[in-house]
Design a protein around this motif. Structure first.
Motif, mmCIF file in Angstrom:
data_model
loop_
_atom_site.group_PDB
_atom_site.id
_atom_site.type_symbol
_atom_site.label_atom_id
_atom_site.label_comp_id
_atom_site.label_asym_id
_atom_site.label_seq_id
_atom_site.Cartn_x
_atom_site.Cartn_y
_atom_site.Cartn_z
ATOM 1 N N GLY A 1 40.853 42.286 34.797
ATOM 2 C CA GLY A 1 40.683 41.474 33.603
ATOM 3 C C GLY A 1 39.573 40.465 33.843
ATOM 4 N N GLU A 2 39.880 39.188 33.657
ATOM 5 C CA GLU A 2 38.899 38.130 33.902
ATOM 6 C C GLU A 2 38.989 37.567 35.322
ATOM 7 O OE1 GLU A 2 36.543 37.154 31.721
ATOM 8 O OE2 GLU A 2 37.248 38.791 30.446
ATOM 9 N N GLU A 3 40.008 37.980 36.075
ATOM 10 C CA GLU A 3 40.219 37.432 37.419
ATOM 11 C C GLU A 3 39.325 38.136 38.435
ATOM 12 O OE1 GLU A 3 43.870 36.584 40.603
ATOM 13 O OE2 GLU A 3 44.147 37.998 38.935
ATOM 14 N N VAL A 4 38.626 37.350 39.238
ATOM 15 C CA VAL A 4 37.771 37.890 40.293
ATOM 16 C C VAL A 4 38.615 38.073 41.552
ATOM 17 C CG1 VAL A 4 35.732 37.520 41.715
ATOM 18 C CG2 VAL A 4 35.734 36.766 39.324
ATOM 19 N N LEU A 5 38.733 39.321 42.006
ATOM 20 C CA LEU A 5 39.528 39.625 43.196
ATOM 21 C C LEU A 5 38.696 39.608 44.473
ATOM 22 C CD1 LEU A 5 41.745 42.573 41.887
ATOM 23 C CD2 LEU A 5 42.111 40.100 41.692
ATOM 24 N N ALA A 6 37.404 39.884 44.352
ATOM 25 C CA ALA A 6 36.522 39.893 45.525
ATOM 26 C C ALA A 6 35.085 39.754 45.058
ATOM 27 C CB ALA A 6 36.693 41.174 46.336
#
Length: 255
Positions: free
Chosen positions: A231-236
């Motif tokens: 979604g809008e969350e940056v994981l890396a």
């Protein structure tokens, strides 16, 4: 130098279409060497699970001199290189059978509480078991603490986390993060070179069934930015600098 030495032969499942080892495959072997070392130190997943904690990779700076070919033998030497507050550092050095450098890496790890999924402080008994190894004078510089601001998205790759993408922490294996980030690059970049430098920051877990989008964009000359989104969350996020392979240079029409 204190640490763990491991010898491997590059297998068919480690290489790409050019019969050259991939960077994610190299990271997998580095992880395996580190795992064997923490087993020796009695700091492995089996030693930590009773305390509801587990090691999680936070940052990686990987420098690749060259990627070995199918059938080559390599040696990986790895050792913990220090503690700082909640962080643990580990270095890696990779050489071929002649002793010529293949790659080196420095990494930052934290302990994760497996119930809350939050960072956990380093227990004194963990520090006591690893601290005697910190006598070597030639530790590598710490991984970069900050990457550049995201510029623009030029390429995307969408995937869903499957069962075989998970590790024993029940989240996306750290080498799969790297694979997805690199796979979002144009095919011509992947086919004609290799990442000479990789700076990778892990920011959040990806879990079974998550829909992920890997993005890449051009940085400065012959370099790229990468990020993995849920979604809008940056994981890396990552930055890579690329070097053309000899085959690509020989095939160039400018020669």
């Amino acid at each position: 130098m204190p640490g763990h030495q491991a010898h491997y032969t590059v297998r068919t499942y480690d290489v790409d279409a050019n019969k050259r080892m991939t960077a994610p495959a190299l990271l997998r072997l580095m992880n395996e060497a580190a795992m064997q070392h923490v087993i020796q130190l009695k700091l492995s997943v089996w030693d930590l699970e009773a305390h509801q904690i587990s090691w999680v990779l936070l940052r990686l700076d990987l420098y690749i001199q060259r990627l070995p070919l199918l059938g080559e033998e390599i040696e990986i030497v790895t050792y913990p290189s220090g503690f700082e507050r909640m962080f643990t550092y580990r270095d890696y050095r990779v050489v071929d059978r002649t002793g010529y450098p293949v790659a080196q890496a420095t990494s930052t790890w934290i302990l994760m509480h497996t119930a809350t999924r939050r960072p956990a402080r380093l227990p004194d008994w963990v520090v006591e078991r690893a601290e005697p190894l910190f006598a070597a004078p030639d530790f590598l510089p710490r991984p970069a603490s900050k990457l550049k601001e995201w510029r623009s998205t030029e390429n995307q790759l969408t995937t869903t986390v499957g069962w075989h993408d998970l590790d024993f922490n029940w989240h996306l294996n750290n080498s799969h993060y790297l694979r997805l980030l690199l796979d979002a690059l144009p095919q011509e970049r992947l086919a004609t070179g290799f990442p000479q430098r990789i700076s990778l920051h892990y920011k959040a877990e990806a879990n079974l069934g998550d829909l992920l989008v890997a993005e890449s964009g051009s940085g400065s000359a012959n370099s790229f930015q990468h990020r993995l989104l849920r979604g809008e969350e940056v994981l890396a996020m990552a930055e890579t600098a690329w070097r053309d392979t000899l085959a690509a240079v020989l095939a160039s029409p400018e020669r």
